[in-house]
Scaffold this motif. Structure first.
Motif, mmCIF file in Angstrom:
data_model
loop_
_atom_site.group_PDB
_atom_site.id
_atom_site.type_symbol
_atom_site.label_atom_id
_atom_site.label_comp_id
_atom_site.label_asym_id
_atom_site.label_seq_id
_atom_site.Cartn_x
_atom_site.Cartn_y
_atom_site.Cartn_z
ATOM 1 N N ARG A 128 0.836 -1.210 0.000
ATOM 2 C CA ARG A 128 0.000 0.000 0.000
ATOM 3 C C ARG A 128 0.866 1.254 0.000
ATOM 4 N N ASP A 129 1.973 1.205 0.749
ATOM 5 C CA ASP A 129 2.874 2.355 0.828
ATOM 6 C C ASP A 129 4.263 1.852 1.203
ATOM 7 N N ILE A 130 5.189 1.939 0.278
ATOM 8 C CA ILE A 130 6.526 1.380 0.461
ATOM 9 C C ILE A 130 7.277 2.055 1.603
ATOM 10 N N ARG A 131 6.844 3.251 2.013
ATOM 11 C CA ARG A 131 7.542 3.945 3.097
ATOM 12 C C ARG A 131 7.451 3.188 4.418
ATOM 13 N N VAL A 132 6.466 2.294 4.550
ATOM 14 C CA VAL A 132 6.329 1.493 5.776
ATOM 15 C C VAL A 132 7.611 0.733 6.068
ATOM 16 N N ILE A 133 8.144 0.057 5.060
ATOM 17 C CA ILE A 133 9.330 -0.755 5.299
ATOM 18 C C ILE A 133 10.563 0.097 5.543
ATOM 19 N N LEU A 134 10.594 1.298 4.982
ATOM 20 C CA LEU A 134 11.736 2.170 5.216
ATOM 21 C C LEU A 134 11.760 2.634 6.672
ATOM 22 N N VAL A 135 10.579 2.925 7.224
ATOM 23 C CA VAL A 135 10.500 3.262 8.652
ATOM 24 C C VAL A 135 10.903 2.054 9.491
ATOM 25 N N LYS A 136 10.446 0.866 9.078
ATOM 26 C CA LYS A 136 10.780 -0.353 9.819
ATOM 27 C C LYS A 136 12.284 -0.636 9.776
ATOM 28 N N ALA A 167 18.249 -7.412 6.681
ATOM 29 C CA ALA A 167 19.396 -7.073 5.821
ATOM 30 C C ALA A 167 19.113 -7.428 4.364
ATOM 31 N N PRO A 168 18.658 -8.649 4.064
ATOM 32 C CA PRO A 168 18.340 -8.939 2.658
ATOM 33 C C PRO A 168 17.175 -8.121 2.121
ATOM 34 N N LEU A 169 16.252 -7.721 3.004
ATOM 35 C CA LEU A 169 15.150 -6.873 2.554
ATOM 36 C C LEU A 169 15.681 -5.497 2.145
ATOM 37 N N ALA A 170 16.637 -4.965 2.921
ATOM 38 C CA ALA A 170 17.269 -3.687 2.541
ATOM 39 C C ALA A 170 17.989 -3.836 1.212
ATOM 40 N N SER A 171 18.628 -4.984 1.011
ATOM 41 C CA SER A 171 19.311 -5.231 -0.261
ATOM 42 C C SER A 171 18.317 -5.301 -1.408
ATOM 43 N N ARG A 172 17.196 -5.992 -1.179
ATOM 44 C CA ARG A 172 16.167 -6.097 -2.216
ATOM 45 C C ARG A 172 15.621 -4.723 -2.610
ATOM 46 N N LEU A 173 15.608 -3.811 -1.645
ATOM 47 C CA LEU A 173 15.109 -2.459 -1.916
ATOM 48 C C LEU A 173 16.226 -1.540 -2.403
ATOM 49 N N TRP A 177 23.735 0.668 1.952
ATOM 50 C CA TRP A 177 24.413 1.163 3.149
ATOM 51 C C TRP A 177 23.718 0.690 4.411
ATOM 52 N N ILE A 178 22.385 0.559 4.373
ATOM 53 C CA ILE A 178 21.672 0.011 5.515
ATOM 54 C C ILE A 178 21.919 -1.500 5.605
ATOM 55 N N LYS A 179 21.889 -2.178 4.447
ATOM 56 C CA LYS A 179 22.159 -3.625 4.426
ATOM 57 C C LYS A 179 23.522 -3.925 5.046
ATOM 58 N N ASN A 180 24.551 -3.171 4.655
ATOM 59 C CA ASN A 180 25.909 -3.415 5.150
ATOM 60 C C ASN A 180 25.999 -3.211 6.662
ATOM 61 N N GLN A 181 25.365 -2.156 7.151
ATOM 62 C CA GLN A 181 25.401 -1.914 8.597
ATOM 63 C C GLN A 181 24.661 -3.001 9.368
ATOM 64 N N LEU A 182 23.500 -3.407 8.863
ATOM 65 C CA LEU A 182 22.737 -4.460 9.544
ATOM 66 C C LEU A 182 23.513 -5.781 9.565
ATOM 67 N N LYS A 379 11.484 -15.797 2.815
ATOM 68 C CA LYS A 379 12.935 -15.894 2.985
ATOM 69 C C LYS A 379 13.620 -16.286 1.675
ATOM 70 N N VAL A 380 13.029 -17.244 0.966
ATOM 71 C CA VAL A 380 13.607 -17.664 -0.318
ATOM 72 C C VAL A 380 13.726 -16.475 -1.249
ATOM 73 N N ASP A 381 12.670 -15.646 -1.305
ATOM 74 C CA ASP A 381 12.669 -14.505 -2.209
ATOM 75 C C ASP A 381 13.633 -13.412 -1.771
ATOM 76 N N LEU A 382 13.830 -13.264 -0.471
ATOM 77 C CA LEU A 382 14.751 -12.245 0.009
ATOM 78 C C LEU A 382 16.182 -12.557 -0.402
ATOM 79 N N PHE A 383 16.562 -13.835 -0.277
ATOM 80 C CA PHE A 383 17.941 -14.213 -0.522
ATOM 81 C C PHE A 383 18.235 -14.530 -1.985
ATOM 82 N N ALA A 384 17.203 -14.533 -2.817
ATOM 83 C CA ALA A 384 17.391 -14.961 -4.201
ATOM 84 C C ALA A 384 18.282 -13.990 -4.974
#
Length: 714
Positions: A128-136, A167-173, A177-182, A379-384
């Motif tokens: 509905r709004d991609i900003r949700v995951i950025l806040v998360k 971390a993989p979700l940050a990578s998918r998006l 820099w957030i992925k690396n820190q996480l 999980k499969v989709d995150l790491f793919a």
């Protein structure tokens, strides 16, 4: 300590006309709602929402996102309500906060279900709004930065969840820099000793490599001369987790990791990217097979760049990434580089099309009703990692790494996937288990009589293919139960001397079914097959004056599914059905972890046998159904052991002591002696899993005097 003025000042640097009054209002509300609450560090709780807002500012997000970041814990940890947030801050911000809020007030069967449903809600909110995951993600990053104040057990759980999901979700998006820190912070708590060692080594390496990086940059500039003076060239040592992951993946030491340094070259346009690549390959020898063109074939998160590894100065392997300034902005900001909103705050179609992966995940979650199954898919989709293959007409298909022709077939159309029986790779026939490679051209062969089997789940990799195969297998199982239930119904009705058609029109029958929560003939027959409705009870309710006729047992399915204890019922999951009554074959005594198969019986519901049980192959295959152990159950079951040992005093006591030390109960013991001075001890022990049984058998086998220990069948 971060202050509100710092947040306001940083927002106005990139949003001069930002509604700072709304930010101040959100801060005052959050501070009041969290009044008296402290973080584990001892700081006032309101410091955390401000830190989250600061991370969102690093991503240069809009005012509603930052306000939501400040308010994100109010629904979960205070008495605030969504309705109140709507009144004070508007629907847009309230929806963002609600999307981030965990499902702490809902009850699920277990912790895994709770977590899976939480992620399901997060994905739907993202759609509905991609900003949700950025806040998360901002929330999780700040929590990871202060995780040292948590108990060790909680540190491990949160760090593992971060590494597996966020971390993989940050990578998918595309927010590397957030992925690396996480990733680095997760490793710090999951493997602290390894993290500290790598941190020291990389710290020393970084000092040594500063001069090397300058030499490489100077060599590139001299080679290019005056032609490319506007290029931006930077070098860095790779981050800790990236190096650790490579060491683990290749089973090598830190000293054996050769490409520790990476360079980035930013150009004006795409043509210049390829031109610079040519210069690099003429200056230094490229490593074969290590060139990737993400400009021609972008990643699913819209990342674009040319990647190459060359044998650089001093014979070192060095990675270069070449991209335009615009591509670099997308690579750094990820989805935040695509901000294009409609008036109502939702993404416009151009932005939505950028993230096809998210749309597919939303579609699949609608098909996957089981929470744990959804979690596995997520999980499969995150790491793919994507590979790129071609249809015979030259169309490109992006698939997860490790995909097979089955995955490709389902990516074209569900019907093609369902009926595929073979594939041709570049004109040559290959098995369905073949692992596709980037650049392959695939042609799928289909046949209307070819249908999915359970083995396809061992081959398919993509979420779409696995979901479609599971859906087909479940429907097939339901169809079988429908036929079986109808046969049972007709035979029992005939035995009572009633007419099937008349009975199905009888209001009393549907009144009884309604009490059981069942509507429609199909559901009625399926419920009879699986024992949710007893035909005896049903017919006694509908026709209490009728008595069953005595007939031969052969060919008659009756007295179906007698009452089985709740403990037994919870131990086994039956494909596609809930609340199944089950019993276990005494002939083979299955326990958690054994390969098992189920059969619909005439008197005890679904009977579970070990697949190696001698009785399993001779049972009518039409009664066979797929069953699987409920992995979250801890119900103990009886396993039969046969121990051959030397016949000496105290042998049984020693064996019993070894078993009891492992908190395993013995329910039955029988000792027989043989003429050759040996003893045969038969034991019934209560174990919760095959692993537990194997451990105790190994312990008993190590006792001096024990010759052999075997598990009995029959």
């Amino acid at each position: 300590m971060l202050k509100l003025d710092d947040v306001i000042s940083r927002i106005t640097q990139y949003q001069p006309r930002a509604n700072v009054d709304l930010i101040c209002k959100a801060y005052v509300y959050s501070a009041k709602a969290h009044e008296g609450q402290l973080r584990k560090s001892g700081q006032p709780f309101v410091v955390h929402p401000l830190e989250v807002a600061s991370i969102l500012i690093d991503m240069k997000l809009d005012v509603p996102s930052i306000a939501a970041g400040i308010l994100h814990d109010t629904l979960e940890d205070t008495k605030a309500t969504k309705d109140e947030l709507v009144v004070l801050f508007g629907k847009e911000i309230a929806e963002l906060v609600d999307g981030v809020t965990k499902l702490s007030k809902l009850q699920f069967n277990n912790q895994e279900d709770r977590q899976a449903e939480n992620y399901r809600k997060m994905i739907m909110a993202m759609s509905r709004d991609i900003r949700v995951i950025l806040v998360k993600l901002a929330d999780r990053l700040n929590n990871m930065r202060t995780l040292q104040f948590m108990p060790e057990e909680k540190q491990m759980r949160i760090a593992r969840e971060t590494l597996d999901i966020y971390a993989p979700l940050a990578s998918r998006l595309g927010i590397d820099w957030i992925k690396n820190q996480l990733e680095d912070l997760s490793l710090r708590f999951l493997k602290p000793d390894i993290y500290r060692q790598l941190e020291k080594k990389i710290g020393r390496l970084r000092k040594n490599k500063e001069a090397y990086i300058e030499k490489v940059i100077e060599a590139i500039k001299q080679h290019l001369g005056k032609e490319k003076t506007d290029l931006v060239i930077t070098g860095r040592v790779k981050h800790i987790y990236g190096i650790y992951h490579k060491m683990e993946r290749q089973n090598i030491s830190f000293e054996q990791v050769h490409d520790l340094v990476a360079f980035r070259i930013l150009t004006k346009n795409v043509e210049e990217c390829y031109e610079v690549l040519g210069h690099l390959h003429s200056l230094w020898k490229p490593v074969p097979g290590r060139f990737k063109d993400y400009i021609g074939m972008p990643k699913s998160n819209n990342y674009q760049s040319l990647h190459t590894i060359v044998i650089c100065l001093d014979g070192e392997r060095v990675e270069f990434q070449i991209r335009t300034h615009e591509m670099h902005e997308i690579g750094e900001k990820g989805i935040a580089a695509h901000w294009k909103y409609k008036d109502d705050g939702t993404l416009d179609m151009e932005s939505e099309m950028t993230f096809q992966w998210l749309r597919q995940l939303v579609e699949w979650q609608n098909e996957l009703k089981d929470s744990i199954e959804f979690m596995d898919t997520f999980k499969v989709d995150l790491f793919a990692s994507d590979i790129y293959v071609f249809t015979p007409k030259g169309d490109v298909r992006a698939l997860p790494y490790g995909s097979t022709p089955i995955d490709f077939a389902y990516s074209i159309h569900s019907e093609i996937g369902t009926h595929c029986f073979g594939a041709k790779l570049n004109g040559k026939i290959v098995p369905l288990s073949y692992k596709l490679q980037s650049g392959d051209t695939i042609e799928i062969q289909t046949h209307p009589k070819r249908l999915p089997t359970k083995d396809w789940l061992k081959i398919a990799v993509s979420s779409r293919a696995r979901a479609q195969v599971r859906q087909y297998l479940k429907q097939e199982q339901k169809d079988k139960s429908l036929i079986l239930g109808k046969n049972i119904f007709e035979e029992e009705v005939a035995r009572y001397g009633l007419e099937v058609d008349e009975l199905l029109k009888n209001e009393a029958l549907w009144e009884y079914a309604k009490k059981k929560g069942i509507t429609g003939e199909a559901n009625l027959f399926a419920s009879i097959a699986y024992g949710k409705i007893s035909m005896g009870a049903l017919l006694n309710y509908v026709a209490p004056d009728k008595k069953p006729q005595e007939v031969k047992e052969d060919g008659i399915l009756r007295k179906i599914f007698k009452k089985v204890s709740k403990k037994t019922r919870d131990l086994v999951l039956i494909d596609g059905m809930d609340e199944i009554l089950v019993a276990f074959g005494k002939c083979c005594s299955p326990i958690q972890g054994d390969p098992i198969v189920g059969f619909v019986t005439r008197g005890r519901g679904v009977m579970i046998h070990r697949t190696e049980c001698p009785k399993a192959p001779i049972i009518d295959p039409q009664r066979r159904i797929h069953v699987a152990w409920n992995k979250v159950s801890d119900t103990a079951r009886i396993a039969k052991l046969k121990i051959t040992c030397i016949n000496k005093t105290g042998m049984l006591a020693e064996i019993a002591k070894t078993i009891s030390e492992r908190k395993i109960g013995i329910t039955k013991a029988l000792v027989q002696t043989t003429k050759d001075e040996k003893a045969i001890i038969s034991l019934d022990v209560g174990v919760k899993s095959l692993m537990e049984l194997n451990h105790v058998m190994k312990a008993v086998e190590s006792i001096d005097g024990v010759i052999i220990i075997q598990r009995e069948i029959g």
